[in-house]
Design an enzyme around this catalytic site. Structure first.
Site, PDB file in Angstrom:
ATOM      1  N   GLU A 210       3.522  -5.298   7.677  1.00  0.00           N
ATOM      2  CA  GLU A 210       2.645  -4.255   8.233  1.00  0.00           C
ATOM      3  C   GLU A 210       2.908  -3.953   9.698  1.00  0.00           C
ATOM      4  OE1 GLU A 210       1.708  -6.645   6.191  1.00  0.00           O
ATOM      5  OE2 GLU A 210       0.517  -5.727   4.603  1.00  0.00           O
TER       6      GLU A 210
ATOM      7  N   GLY B 281       0.627  -5.085   0.587  1.00  0.00           N
ATOM      8  CA  GLY B 281      -0.404  -5.138  -0.446  1.00  0.00           C
ATOM      9  C   GLY B 281       0.060  -5.823  -1.725  1.00  0.00           C
TER      10      GLY B 281
ATOM     11  N   GLU C  28      -0.361  -9.438  -1.082  1.00  0.00           N
ATOM     12  CA  GLU C  28      -1.817  -9.667  -1.049  1.00  0.00           C
ATOM     13  C   GLU C  28      -2.404  -9.654  -2.467  1.00  0.00           C
ATOM     14  OE1 GLU C  28      -1.988  -6.447   1.815  1.00  0.00           O
ATOM     15  OE2 GLU C  28      -3.033  -7.737   3.243  1.00  0.00           O
TER      16      GLU C  28
ATOM     17  N   ALA D  72       0.864  -1.174   0.000  1.00  0.00           N
ATOM     18  CA  ALA D  72       0.000   0.000   0.000  1.00  0.00           C
ATOM     19  C   ALA D  72       0.903   1.227   0.000  1.00  0.00           C
ATOM     20  CB  ALA D  72      -0.872  -0.019   1.247  1.00  0.00           C
TER      21      ALA D  72
HETATM   22  N1  CAA Z   1       4.670   3.173  -0.288  1.00  0.00           N
HETATM   23  C1  CAA Z   1       5.133   4.341  -0.770  1.00  0.00           C
HETATM   24  N2  CAA Z   1       6.381   4.470  -1.270  1.00  0.00           N
HETATM   25  C2  CAA Z   1       7.178   3.389  -1.278  1.00  0.00           C
HETATM   26  C3  CAA Z   1       6.744   2.141  -0.776  1.00  0.00           C
HETATM   27  C4  CAA Z   1       5.414   2.064  -0.281  1.00  0.00           C
HETATM   28  N3  CAA Z   1       4.891   0.907   0.178  1.00  0.00           N
HETATM   29  N4  CAA Z   1       7.752   1.254  -0.902  1.00  0.00           N
HETATM   30  C5  CAA Z   1       8.776   1.930  -1.459  1.00  0.00           C
HETATM   31  N5  CAA Z   1       8.430   3.213  -1.686  1.00  0.00           N
HETATM   32  C6  CAA Z   1       9.256   4.274  -2.271  1.00  0.00           C
HETATM   33  C7  CAA Z   1      10.328   4.741  -1.309  1.00  0.00           C
HETATM   34  O1  CAA Z   1       9.800   5.679  -0.409  1.00  0.00           O
HETATM   35  C8  CAA Z   1      11.345   5.333  -2.273  1.00  0.00           C
HETATM   36  O2  CAA Z   1      10.892   6.593  -2.669  1.00  0.00           O
HETATM   37  P1  CAA Z   1      11.943   7.829  -2.746  1.00  0.00           P
HETATM   38  O3  CAA Z   1      12.930   7.400  -3.809  1.00  0.00           O
HETATM   39  O4  CAA Z   1      11.095   8.974  -3.166  1.00  0.00           O
HETATM   40  O5  CAA Z   1      12.566   7.948  -1.408  1.00  0.00           O
HETATM   41  C9  CAA Z   1      11.236   4.414  -3.497  1.00  0.00           C
HETATM   42  O6  CAA Z   1       9.966   3.749  -3.386  1.00  0.00           O
HETATM   43  C10 CAA Z   1      12.310   3.347  -3.544  1.00  0.00           C
HETATM   44  O7  CAA Z   1      12.284   2.649  -2.312  1.00  0.00           O
HETATM   45  P2  CAA Z   1      13.609   2.456  -1.396  1.00  0.00           P
HETATM   46  O8  CAA Z   1      14.560   3.575  -1.610  1.00  0.00           O
HETATM   47  O9  CAA Z   1      13.152   2.198   0.000  1.00  0.00           O
HETATM   48  O10 CAA Z   1      14.197   1.137  -2.069  1.00  0.00           O
HETATM   49  P3  CAA Z   1      15.106   0.033  -1.364  1.00  0.00           P
HETATM   50  O11 CAA Z   1      15.573  -0.845  -2.474  1.00  0.00           O
HETATM   51  O12 CAA Z   1      16.116   0.647  -0.482  1.00  0.00           O
HETATM   52  O13 CAA Z   1      14.106  -0.796  -0.421  1.00  0.00           O
HETATM   53  C11 CAA Z   1      12.057  -1.952   0.108  1.00  0.00           C
HETATM   54  C12 CAA Z   1      13.070  -1.564  -0.995  1.00  0.00           C
HETATM   55  C13 CAA Z   1      12.695  -2.936   1.066  1.00  0.00           C
HETATM   56  C14 CAA Z   1      10.885  -2.618  -0.625  1.00  0.00           C
HETATM   57  C15 CAA Z   1      11.587  -0.689   0.851  1.00  0.00           C
HETATM   58  O14 CAA Z   1      11.189   0.297  -0.105  1.00  0.00           O
HETATM   59  C16 CAA Z   1      10.425  -0.901   1.755  1.00  0.00           C
HETATM   60  O15 CAA Z   1      10.596  -1.456   2.834  1.00  0.00           O
HETATM   61  N6  CAA Z   1       9.204  -0.472   1.349  1.00  0.00           N
HETATM   62  C17 CAA Z   1       8.024  -0.536   2.172  1.00  0.00           C
HETATM   63  C18 CAA Z   1       7.484  -1.942   2.185  1.00  0.00           C
HETATM   64  C19 CAA Z   1       6.275  -2.020   3.100  1.00  0.00           C
HETATM   65  O16 CAA Z   1       6.329  -1.790   4.294  1.00  0.00           O
HETATM   66  N7  CAA Z   1       5.102  -2.404   2.512  1.00  0.00           N
HETATM   67  C20 CAA Z   1       3.888  -2.600   3.232  1.00  0.00           C
HETATM   68  C21 CAA Z   1       3.036  -1.341   3.252  1.00  0.00           C
HETATM   69  S1  CAA Z   1       1.580  -1.585   4.224  1.00  0.00           S
HETATM   70  C22 CAA Z   1       0.623  -2.555   3.212  1.00  0.00           C
HETATM   71  O17 CAA Z   1       0.888  -2.788   2.083  1.00  0.00           O
HETATM   72  C23 CAA Z   1      -0.518  -3.244   3.679  1.00  0.00           C
HETATM   73  C24 CAA Z   1      -1.742  -3.311   3.943  1.00  0.00           C
HETATM   74  O18 CAA Z   1      -2.340  -4.391   3.961  1.00  0.00           O
HETATM   75  C25 CAA Z   1      -2.338  -2.010   4.246  1.00  0.00           C
END
Ligand code: CAA
Length: 268
Positions: A142, A119, A122, A74
């Site tokens: 999450e 997401g 999912e 998400a």
């Molecule tokens: N939402 C918004 N932006 C996101 C994102 C997300 N879920 N995941 C990554 N991005 C963005 C980052 O903020 C970054 O943007 P900027 O360049 O503007 O800073 C860009 O994508 C690249 O990401 P990273 O620099 O973090 O890339 P990385 O290779 O260092 O790391 C990663 C990759 C491990 C996937 C890391 O991005 C990460 O941990 N992302 C979040 C994953 C997460 O927690 N997902 C679950 C969200 S909650 C959900 O989905 C569930 C639900 O049921 C509600």
């Protein structure tokens, strides 16, 4: 590509829609955010799947991502200000879309190219079959954000891998690489990154070469059957089997077998 499909494809910004023969390829295409599911992306996916549900010429769908993400979850920047009612509405919106993807009466293969977190995991689980690139990473992180999976993860993950492993992955947020995802039953197949789309197309071609109505009712029987007890599921199976016995394709399939020739199905 038909005019309606082309107009839809041309209107998309965060996703792409391409058609190859009877197969639609849907690509999440916001790589700078690892294809996180913003409102716009959810909207576009909804419009695409509404269109594909009614597109008679499309017999199968492949869902994949551009760049190093399938979908990294998400959209956290969008969710950050949300309170309970906005959080619930966002979950409801995504769940409704994912139910539509799961329920579309055509086979859907997730070709998971990279991060499938939250997401994204999912979304992949809403597809019928998952093929993963060696670079794919799965997880439900999450709890790191103070929330629980709410695009179906608490329900679909235990149904796929069992409650013990689902609880471990959801409680710890541990990320799982493609090989382990296969080991626990989360994905069907793991292939090298550069072979991913071809592997998905090969499998989809094998499926779309069968009688389409038989595939459709197999999907309905399996999906609905998982929600009811065995006896109700078996009743449903009989009713759907009866429908297939009334099709031209059943006659063609059995005639072709007995005549020792390949069947030519017409989706009728
Ligand atoms: N939402 C918004 N932006 C996101 C994102 C997300 N879920 N995941 C990554 N991005 C963005 C980052 O903020 C970054 O943007 P900027 O360049 O503007 O800073 C860009 O994508 C690249 O990401 P990273 O620099 O973090 O890339 P990385 O290779 O260092 O790391 C990663 C990759 C491990 C996937 C890391 O991005 C990460 O941990 N992302 C979040 C994953 C997460 O927690 N997902 C679950 C969200 S909650 C959900 O989905 C569930 C639900 O049921 C509600």
């Amino acid at each position: 590509m038909c005019e309606t499909c082309k107009a839809l494809a041309d209107s998309l910004e965060n996703t792409r829609l391409e058609v190859e023969g009877a197969i639609a390829i849907v690509t999440m295409d916001r790589p700078k955010a690892l294809n996180a599911l913003s409102d716009k992306t959810l909207n576009e996916l909804d419009r695409i799947f509404t269109y594909l549900a009614g597109a008679e010429e499309i017999l199968g769908i492949i869902l994949t991502g551009e760049g190093k993400g399938f979908v990294a979850g998400a959209d956290i920047s969008q969710m950050q200000p949300y309170g309970p009612s906005e959080g619930r509405a966002y979950a409801d919106r995504a769940q409704t879309l994912f139910n539509k993807i799961e329920g579309i009466e055509k086979p859907v293969i997730a070709a998971v190219n990279g991060y499938a977190l939250g997401g994204g995991c999912e979304l992949a689980m809403s597809c019928d079959i998952r093929i993963a690139s060696e670079k794919a990473v799965f997880g439900q992180p999450e709890a790191n954000l103070g929330v629980i999976p709410c695009f179906g993860g608490t329900q679909r993950l235990p149904r796929l891998v069992g409650t013990g492993i689902a609880k471990e992955l959801i409680y710890t947020g541990r990320q799982v690489k493609a090989a382990e995802a296969k080991e626990i039953g989360l994905v069907n197949q793991v292939v090298p990154a550069d072979a991913l789309l071809d592997a998905a197309k090969d499998m989809m071609n094998a499926i779309t070469g069968k009688a389409p109505i038989a595939i459709r009712y197999s999907k309905v029987a399996i999906n609905r059957g998982m929600d009811v007890d065995l006896r109700a599921g078996l009743e449903l199976e009989k009713d759907l089997a009866a429908l297939t016995f009334g099709t031209e394709d059943k006659q063609e399939g059995m005639d072709a077998f007995l005549a020792k020739r390949p069947a030519v199905f017409k989706n009728r």
